[in-house]
Design an enzyme around this catalytic site. Sequence first.
Site, short mmCIF file in Angstrom:
data_model
loop_
_atom_site.label_atom_id
_atom_site.label_comp_id
_atom_site.label_asym_id
_atom_site.label_seq_id
_atom_site.Cartn_x
_atom_site.Cartn_y
_atom_site.Cartn_z
N LYS A 159 5.51 -5.31 3.75
CA LYS A 159 3.60 -5.92 3.21
C LYS A 159 4.14 -7.78 3.11
O LYS A 159 4.18 -8.54 2.16
CB LYS A 159 3.69 -5.43 1.95
N SER A 164 -2.80 1.21 -4.21
CA SER A 164 -2.59 0.75 -2.41
C SER A 164 -1.34 1.38 -1.75
O SER A 164 -1.01 0.26 -0.50
CB SER A 164 -2.16 -0.90 -3.30
N SER A 166 -4.53 -1.57 0.00
CA SER A 166 -4.23 -2.55 0.65
C SER A 166 -3.32 -3.09 1.11
O SER A 166 -3.24 -4.12 1.99
CB SER A 166 -3.60 -3.95 -1.20
#
Lengths: 496, 487, 104
Positions: free
Chosen positions: B79, B178, B154
């Site tokens: 990420k 997330s 996210s």
Amino acid sequence: MAAKAVGYDVIIGLEVHVELKTRTKLFCGCENRFGAPPNSLTCPVCLGLPGVLPVLNQEAVAKAARAGLALGCTVREISKFDRKQYFYPDLPKGYQISQYDQPLCEHGQLAIYDGRGNYVKTVRIRRIHLEEDAGKLNHLGQRLSDAAGSLVDLNRAGVPLIEIVSEPDLSSGEEARWYLNALRTVLSYLDISDLRMEEGSMRCDANVSLRPHGWAGSLGDLPRVEIKNLNSLRNVERAIDYEVERQATRLAQGLKIELETRGFDDVSGRTYSQRSKEEAHDYRYFPEPDLPPLRLEAAQIAAWAKALPPLPDRVREELKAAGLEAKDAEILVQDPSAVAYFRAAWEAYGKAVPVANWMLSDLARLLNAAKRGYGDAPVPPAELAALLTQIDRGVLSGRMAKEVLEAMFERGESAEAAIRRLGVSQISDEGRIRQEVEAVIGEHAKVVEDFRAGKEKALAFLVGQVMKRTRGQANPEVVNRLLRELLSEPVRPSGS
Amino acid sequence: MNLLELGAAALAAAVREGEVSARQAVEAYIQQVQASEPTVGAYLRLDEAGAREQAERIDQASWEERRRWPLAGVPVAVKDNIVMEGMETTAGSKILSGWVPPYSATVVERLVAAGAIILGKTNLDEFAMGSSTEFSAYHPTYNPWDPGRVPGGSSGGSAAAVAAGSALVALGSDTGGSIRQPAAYCGVVGLKPTYGRVSRYGLIAFASSLDQIGPLARTVEDAALLLEVLAGVDAKDATSVDEPVPPYRQHLDQPLPGLRIGVPAEYFGEGIDPVVQRTVEAALQRLAAGGAQLVPISLPHTPYAIATYYLIAPAEASSNLARYDGIRFGLRQPASDLTQLYESTRAAGFGVEVKRRILLGTHVLSAGYYDAYYLRAEKVRTLIRQDFEQAFAHVDVVATPTTPDLPFPLGSRSDDPLRMYLSDVCTVTSNLAGLPAISVPCGWAEGLPVGLQLIGPAFSEDLLLRAARMVEAVTERPRWPWQREEA
Amino acid sequence: MGFTVRDVRHVARLARLAVSEKEAERLVSDLNAVLTYAEQLNALTTDSVLPTFHGLGRAMPLREDAVHPSFSPERALSQAPQVKDAMFVVPRILEGDGEGGAEE
């Protein structure tokens, strides 16, 4: 002299920042060092890069706790860190990691003394907390306001600081100076900071307000002026005195005192407004989520307390008990290296007062001239003691000893070596001196007669003559005694 | 053999033994990235050269060296809020456009040291603030199961990459769900570890007291393998905890006879899409049929969790995002004075959702509001934590839907922040309580995956993974989107 | 509603975030929605509840005071938008730019 404000009590509290002398910064392993090239002591943590986290330096905690203990504070077993938030280019993260409502140390006190060593009062310490320093800004141009911009050096960002906050127990600029002096002295015994105000390793802000006689409200309700960044003991006193007078004058004119932050201009000796209440801070303190609460074992705190060196108050009493005058004791107490020197010399020599006298007169003069301290004096304490012993034994006169001390200081010689090299040892042998005295009496019959006729002054001349014949090395006491002895005897025919 | 079919443990074993080269694995995945990216958009940045280089290093290493690498040759997506030295890292924000970190996150160092190959950086909602990946400043990511829908967020890029076969496993970060919510939306396994289980050093902070890094994987086994590498105390993170790391993968198939599964009333019923609820309940029934005990419980402060979370997280975020000031790194707008520099740089660099949260967080910490908002929320957080403590006196794990709904169509919620916030209802509690939680697919409805969430006591990842393995065992999974494309 | 355009301007100034008029209006309604929603917490009695500020209630580990190598100035400055004399450049600082100057 201290400023006066008729009809008011002067209320002063000080906030003193002290940089701790650790090897590394508070939250990262970068070196804590003054004077390195710009931005050469930084890493992701103290640059405040995205993703970094602080890790607390245990040595900074220990030094801060020791400062607290030396100032009579309670060290909390649980304290916590908080973020103090504001934007400024010297603050990389946009917040300073500090301690807000659970500081490391609380509730201490510090006795203050005037310049002659007389006790003045005891000032309460409200709290001592640990926090990180900001970086340094260099302005392009003369003043901040007309600078084209500024350059940021983050070497200092993250250096450990303690902030020592006093209660508002001081009432004049002079007292504030004494307080700072006492504070610096105590901290100097702990060897936790360089304590150099000119280098910024010790900095002072002063809060000044005037309280009308008979004021019933709380101190917090009085309009308070904070004077920031005072960089010498003298300026602390000057700025406060000026500020007291300024406030008194305004009040006398029926004007109000604004709650504000002021700076101090060294050249004009005046304070000036930096920020008014309308621009008051909203620091939005909140607990630092990256650092769990700090827990200290009671046993650890007790061990730190136990390991503290003898502190100024105790040393001062010890010196006075040894017979030193308050003024002399005070001078020594101010300087832990002087105290250490004194103790060593005293132990080697056995008597306190002569050691203090020699330290504070001749040795102090030599050290001053050479810009040295007792810690690196070329004459070690044991050698000062050896010198004093030679005076006691009559080997040296006081005057000779001064000469020998200078030689020792310059060449780093032992007392014995200097005495031998200079050939200045005193003649105390009575037989030898008697010969010289008899010779002088024989040579100066006229003066001898004058003396016998009651002219006391004549004796001094005769002493001088003996000293001349012995190149100043005869023990003057012995010369005096023998002259009187021989002159009081009946005149004998010469050659008998 | 199609290399994409191999799980992480099998691939690593094959690479260690020299049956497959790391280079072959990397090439297979790069090819899959190229095939899937036009429709998925999981990545912000690919590092083909770096990946090939690391593959070469692995292949040239001696067997002695390779055998020590649990992730030898395993292609991982990271990420883009986790920093890696030398590779641009943006956290999905324009304010970090072009920033090349001069250091690496601890988890990245651990991955590399374990022989993993980092393929690239995945898309996310800006600074991890969002539940759909629509708030990335760069581009949206599409759900591999249905490109008209969001992948969640996210960590939407990481979840979508795993589902799309463009990474074998991935790293996400989880502040209020997330990792788990996009895992549920993309039909993969996502684990948020106990707070302090995995180092946060190098994770670009959103809300420091809630953030955790964790694995996203196709299977529970891969997630367990990855967690073994990630977990453990780190001297650079004072909030990481020195607890032993069990061999999660080895324990996976140890049975959990009579596992007591708490089923909290507050997570079922109102606000939960009936399709989701039915799917989760059916999975729980299958577990019960296998011997687990379903225990009805109550977590009474659950209804306050969203409000609590949306006061605490923005407060911390407003502080964490103060460092983006245009001075030391990142975007800088031209300005004639300092205030203008700050204000225009931050206005130009932050997106609308980030601005909302900065202002909200600034407000709740400001003079006069701290007690009413921030402090009160931190107290309610204690109540939420106590709910779980009480529950774990009676049950081993707590089971809930991971999300209240199925993946929603792109654009359908981005204009209503409160509605978007409410969709975090099932996941925020474990962040507030610091507890580990895993989302594992438990069924498919309308062709879309449904996630079941298991929450356990602190440092019970071992137990959670084993329980999730049980869910996996009783769940029929359709072919992966990348397997369908291939067919 | 509690939260006004004035409030938005105030917090935007504290947060050093330029906000246009249009944005401000939108923010007022967005933030009001959240703050109103948050008022439900007032229904709980929390007087005797201790706050949980940290992720997990563990004690803080401390670091040994040992030096780690720092970055070279070049590396420290490598990502800076503007550099002069090995330092970060900022434009001129006006009165009121100072630490925490908070009001409009």
